[in-house]
Every structure is written in C-alpha cells, then in structure tokens.
Enzyme design. Structure first.
Site, PDB file in Angstrom:
ATOM      1  N   HIS A  46      56.402 -15.004   4.205  1.00 50.35           N
ATOM      2  CA  HIS A  46      56.945 -16.361   4.370  1.00 50.35           C
ATOM      3  C   HIS A  46      57.485 -16.495   5.788  1.00 50.35           C
ATOM      4  O   HIS A  46      58.639 -16.180   6.054  1.00 50.35           O
ATOM      5  CB  HIS A  46      58.043 -16.596   3.321  1.00 50.35           C
ATOM      6  CG  HIS A  46      58.615 -17.983   3.323  1.00 50.35           C
ATOM      7  ND1 HIS A  46      59.199 -18.544   2.202  1.00 50.35           N
ATOM      8  CD2 HIS A  46      58.714 -18.924   4.291  1.00 50.35           C
ATOM      9  CE1 HIS A  46      59.627 -19.761   2.491  1.00 50.35           C
ATOM     10  NE2 HIS A  46      59.360 -20.012   3.767  1.00 50.35           N
ATOM     11  N   HIS A  65      56.522 -24.328  -1.152  1.00 51.32           N
ATOM     12  CA  HIS A  65      57.980 -24.256  -1.119  1.00 51.32           C
ATOM     13  C   HIS A  65      58.479 -25.054  -2.324  1.00 51.32           C
ATOM     14  O   HIS A  65      58.089 -26.220  -2.505  1.00 51.32           O
ATOM     15  CB  HIS A  65      58.535 -24.908   0.148  1.00 51.32           C
ATOM     16  CG  HIS A  65      58.392 -24.085   1.396  1.00 51.32           C
ATOM     17  ND1 HIS A  65      57.193 -23.598   1.835  1.00 51.32           N
ATOM     18  CD2 HIS A  65      59.327 -23.687   2.307  1.00 51.32           C
ATOM     19  CE1 HIS A  65      57.395 -22.919   2.966  1.00 51.32           C
ATOM     20  NE2 HIS A  65      58.680 -22.959   3.273  1.00 51.32           N
ATOM     21  N   ASP A  69      61.188 -16.673   7.241  1.00 50.89           N
ATOM     22  CA  ASP A  69      61.120 -18.134   7.318  1.00 50.89           C
ATOM     23  C   ASP A  69      60.945 -18.631   8.761  1.00 50.89           C
ATOM     24  O   ASP A  69      59.817 -18.801   9.208  1.00 50.89           O
ATOM     25  CB  ASP A  69      62.363 -18.752   6.645  1.00 50.89           C
ATOM     26  CG  ASP A  69      62.096 -20.123   6.048  1.00 50.89           C
ATOM     27  OD1 ASP A  69      60.943 -20.574   6.073  1.00 50.89           O
ATOM     28  OD2 ASP A  69      63.054 -20.756   5.535  1.00 50.89           O
ATOM     29  N   ASP A  70      62.052 -18.879   9.460  1.00 46.07           N
ATOM     30  CA  ASP A  70      61.999 -19.387  10.842  1.00 46.07           C
ATOM     31  C   ASP A  70      62.955 -18.546  11.691  1.00 46.07           C
ATOM     32  O   ASP A  70      64.039 -19.010  12.074  1.00 46.07           O
ATOM     33  CB  ASP A  70      62.429 -20.860  10.874  1.00 46.07           C
ATOM     34  CG  ASP A  70      61.553 -21.721   9.992  1.00 46.07           C
ATOM     35  OD1 ASP A  70      60.409 -22.009  10.380  1.00 46.07           O
ATOM     36  OD2 ASP A  70      62.006 -22.062   8.876  1.00 46.07           O
ATOM     37  N   GLU A 112      64.003 -24.716  -3.072  1.00 44.02           N
ATOM     38  CA  GLU A 112      64.825 -24.298  -1.915  1.00 44.02           C
ATOM     39  C   GLU A 112      66.073 -25.181  -1.933  1.00 44.02           C
ATOM     40  O   GLU A 112      67.183 -24.702  -2.142  1.00 44.02           O
ATOM     41  CB  GLU A 112      64.040 -24.467  -0.603  1.00 44.02           C
ATOM     42  CG  GLU A 112      64.850 -24.107   0.643  1.00 44.02           C
ATOM     43  CD  GLU A 112      64.107 -24.401   1.960  1.00 44.02           C
ATOM     44  OE1 GLU A 112      63.083 -25.122   1.935  1.00 44.02           O
ATOM     45  OE2 GLU A 112      64.579 -23.926   3.017  1.00 44.02           O
ATOM     46  N   HIS A 133      56.985 -19.243   9.184  1.00 43.38           N
ATOM     47  CA  HIS A 133      56.376 -20.404   9.850  1.00 43.38           C
ATOM     48  C   HIS A 133      56.208 -20.039  11.321  1.00 43.38           C
ATOM     49  O   HIS A 133      57.206 -19.755  11.998  1.00 43.38           O
ATOM     50  CB  HIS A 133      57.283 -21.623   9.727  1.00 43.38           C
ATOM     51  CG  HIS A 133      57.595 -21.985   8.307  1.00 43.38           C
ATOM     52  ND1 HIS A 133      56.898 -22.955   7.608  1.00 43.38           N
ATOM     53  CD2 HIS A 133      58.504 -21.477   7.433  1.00 43.38           C
ATOM     54  CE1 HIS A 133      57.378 -23.038   6.376  1.00 43.38           C
ATOM     55  NE2 HIS A 133      58.354 -22.153   6.239  1.00 43.38           N
TER      56      HIS A 133
HETATM   57  N1  ADE Z   1      59.389 -25.720   7.525  1.00 43.57           N
HETATM   58  C1  ADE Z   1      59.831 -24.688   8.257  1.00 43.57           C
HETATM   59  N2  ADE Z   1      60.796 -24.038   7.607  1.00 43.57           N
HETATM   60  C2  ADE Z   1      60.961 -24.649   6.412  1.00 43.57           C
HETATM   61  C3  ADE Z   1      61.783 -24.435   5.293  1.00 43.57           C
HETATM   62  N3  ADE Z   1      62.678 -23.451   5.235  1.00 43.57           N
HETATM   63  N4  ADE Z   1      61.674 -25.286   4.251  1.00 43.57           N
HETATM   64  C4  ADE Z   1      60.808 -26.278   4.290  1.00 43.57           C
HETATM   65  N5  ADE Z   1      59.997 -26.524   5.311  1.00 43.57           N
HETATM   66  C5  ADE Z   1      60.068 -25.708   6.372  1.00 43.57           C
HETATM   67 ZN    ZN Z   2      59.692 -21.806   4.711  1.00 47.95          ZN
END
Ligand code: ADE
Ligand code: ZN
Length: 335
Positions: free
Chosen positions: A14, A194, A275-276, A197, A16
C-alpha cells in the site's frame, strides 16, 4: 528489535507513488518545470504537512503532484522511492498510481506509466526488487471519468495488475464504482479498494461484495461490525494497514490508540505499509518500528506481518516461494 525490523526482507502493498515525493525533489521539480508553489524552502514544505483529516492532506498532496510533468519526473520520483526500498530490504513492492491526477492536467497517460515502469524495470535489474502496478480511480470524480481511465489502461494491460479506489472516502462509497470495477474484472484486472479508512464499515462490505476486491486498503473501521470481523478472519482477507498515516490523518490520536493489535489478535490477515511516506513521516521500516514499540511486538509478530504481506501480494506463485524462502532464511539466522 529495530535492527531486526530494518533487516527483515519485506513487501510493501500500500504505497501511492505520488505520496513518495519528498520535499527536496518537490522543490527541484517545481524549479525544473517552472511550477509556482507556496513554499520557499524544505522547512516551509514540512511545516505545511500538518493535517486535520484525509481531505486536508489530499489538498496538499494534489498540489504537490502538480510538479510532475515529464516522463523523466515520473522516473525520478519512482527511482527515488525504489532506492529507499532497497535500503530497507524491500524485496517486492506494489505501487498505486493515480492517472487522473495527471491526465486532468493534460499530462498523457503514457508519460506517467512509461516513467514509472522504466524505474520499476531498473530496480528489478539492479536490486532484484519485483513489483506490480495498481491503477487507482479517484473516487471524488464521477464513474464516467474512471471509465475513460480504464479505457486508456487497456493499452497497458500487461503492465498493470489491478485497479484500486482512493481519494476522498466519505460520501464516495464503493457502490458508486460498481460498473467500472465489473468492466475492469472482465478485462482481467484484479481489484482492491481503500475502504474503512474514514468511511464506515459498510464501505468494506461494499468493497467485498460489489467490487469483489482481493484486499482491503486500510479497513481499520471493520471493528465496528462484529459480523464483518468474522468474515475477514474466516476468509483471511488481507488488510493493508498504514499506522503512521492513520495517526497523521487523525484517524487515531496516538499510536497507542491504534486498533492494530486488536485486529492482529482477532486473527485478521494484517499487513503494515507506508501509504504516503513523504507526507506521513516514515517508510515501511518506520511504520513497523512504530507499532512494534507501541504494542511491544516480538520477532514472531514481525515474522507474521511479513509473511502475511508476501502471501497477500500479487506476485506469481514462483516469486512468492522465493520471497517466503528469504524470510525463512532470515528467521533461521536471527532467531
Ligand atoms: N491517496 C493517497 N493517499 C490516500 C489515502 N490515505 N486515502 C485515500 N486516498 C489517498
Ligand atoms: Zn492509501
């Protein structure tokens, strides 16, 4: 324990790619492409990374992605991530990309995918990191636009393993995308989404029942529904958890309040991911170390998380066996 986590062979499920844009590269690309940003220095950028919720993050994240213009930019972004992945002993990575974030700015789909896949190929050759690419539809946009994106993706079918669903969750349920996911499955793509969340447990049911997903991204709100918990445990549906993300986006106030351990103890197939990472303060090792500290995890827990990730990956059977063998070899040496 921190060294054990740093060294163990890992998989990321996971991530991005646009979320790996570190402040330094963001500013370099802004200058290279003459894009105006509201920051003068890396410390300005870092100061802006304070988020109240998912939407406040997404606003900054989409602004950051605006510096990505040329194929070389997508290559540089992906290559920078893969160098970090190599340092952290990632053996396999599954990368999300958001074509609509770029095609909406008149960047061609082929520019995006060619830059990313060139870096993935280089990492396979140089670092022996295997990879899969997952195209995410932006759920705040209409389904018709997801169909346009799917039609473009068909030309790159052999380079994309699955489609996913990301962006603003609340008010954009999985059912909004039931038709485009059906079409994607018919075309041979696997599916993920997703769900849960920020959105309710019902969105997780929808992702499973309507979008027929192989994995749930995040899924933390599943613990609001007992029958859903039972289903996830029985079917061993993988959840791609992202602990640092959840704290940074205030889904949980502190790591100690995260429900990671509750889900693990309920025998769900949980995995830990980043994630990011450029926005949330850490890559996969930092995520694992954070939960290990907060929940006093032992080596067996870390082994289980890593094994779950290898098993839940979209790597082919042969590659999976190689990944699992590397894990067993590491455990024999260190336990
Ligand atoms: N796009 C990038 N990170 C995200 C996240 N945590 N939830 C939803 N969309 C995303
Ligand atoms: Zn994500």
């Amino acid at each position: 324990m921190n060294d054990f986590i740093a060294g163990i062979p890992k998989a990321e499920l996971h991530l991005h790619i646009e979320g790996t844009l570190e402040p330094e590269l963001l500013l370099t690309l802004a200058e290279r492409n003459k894009i105006q940003l509201p920051y003068k220095s890396e410390s300005d950028v870092k100061k802006a990374y304070q988020f109240a919720d998912l939407q406040s993050f997404l606003d900054i994240y989409y602004q950051g992605a605006s510096v990505l213009i040329e194929e070389q930019d997508f290559y540089d972004l992906t290559w920078a991530y893969l160098c970090k992945a190599h340092q952290e002993n990632l053996q396999h990575v599954e990368i999300f990309f958001d074509p609509q974030t770029h095609t909406s700015r008149d960047i061609k789909f082929e520019v995006v995918i060619n830059g990313i896949t060139a870096a993935l190929k280089q990492a396979e050759k140089q670092y022996h990191i295997s990879s899969c690419l997952i195209l995410c539809f932006l759920r705040h946009l209409p389904e018709a636009e997801a169909f346009n994106t799917l039609n473009q993706a068909l030309f790159y079918k052999d380079q994309i393993i699955a489609v996913g669903l990301d962006s603003s969750e609340k008010g954009n349920p999985p059912e909004k995308f039931v038709n485009v996911f059906e079409q994607a499955r018919k075309a041979g793509f696997l599916t993920v989404a997703h769900a849960g969340e920020e959105g309710p447990a019902d969105y997780i049911w929808q992702a499973l029942n309507l979008l027929k997903v192989s994995r749930i991204d995040h899924g933390i709100r599943c613990d609001e529904d007992k029958s859903l918990m039972k289903k996830l445990a029985t079917d061993q549906v993988p959840l791609t958890l992202c602990p640092l993300s959840n704290v940074k986006l205030r889904v949980f106030n502190t790591m100690a309040e995260h429900n990671f351990k509750k889900l693990l103890d309920a025998n769900l197939c949980v995995t830990v991911n980043s994630d990011d990472p450029a926005y949330f303060g850490g890559y996969i090792t930092a995520n694992m170390q954070a939960i290990a500290t907060s929940f006093n995890l032992n080596k067996q827990h870390i082994y289980q998380l890593t094994k779950n990730a290898f098993n839940a990956s979209f790597a082919g059977e042969e590659r999976k066996q190689v990944l699992l063998q590397s894990l067993h070899d590491y455990m024999s040496l260190h336990c």
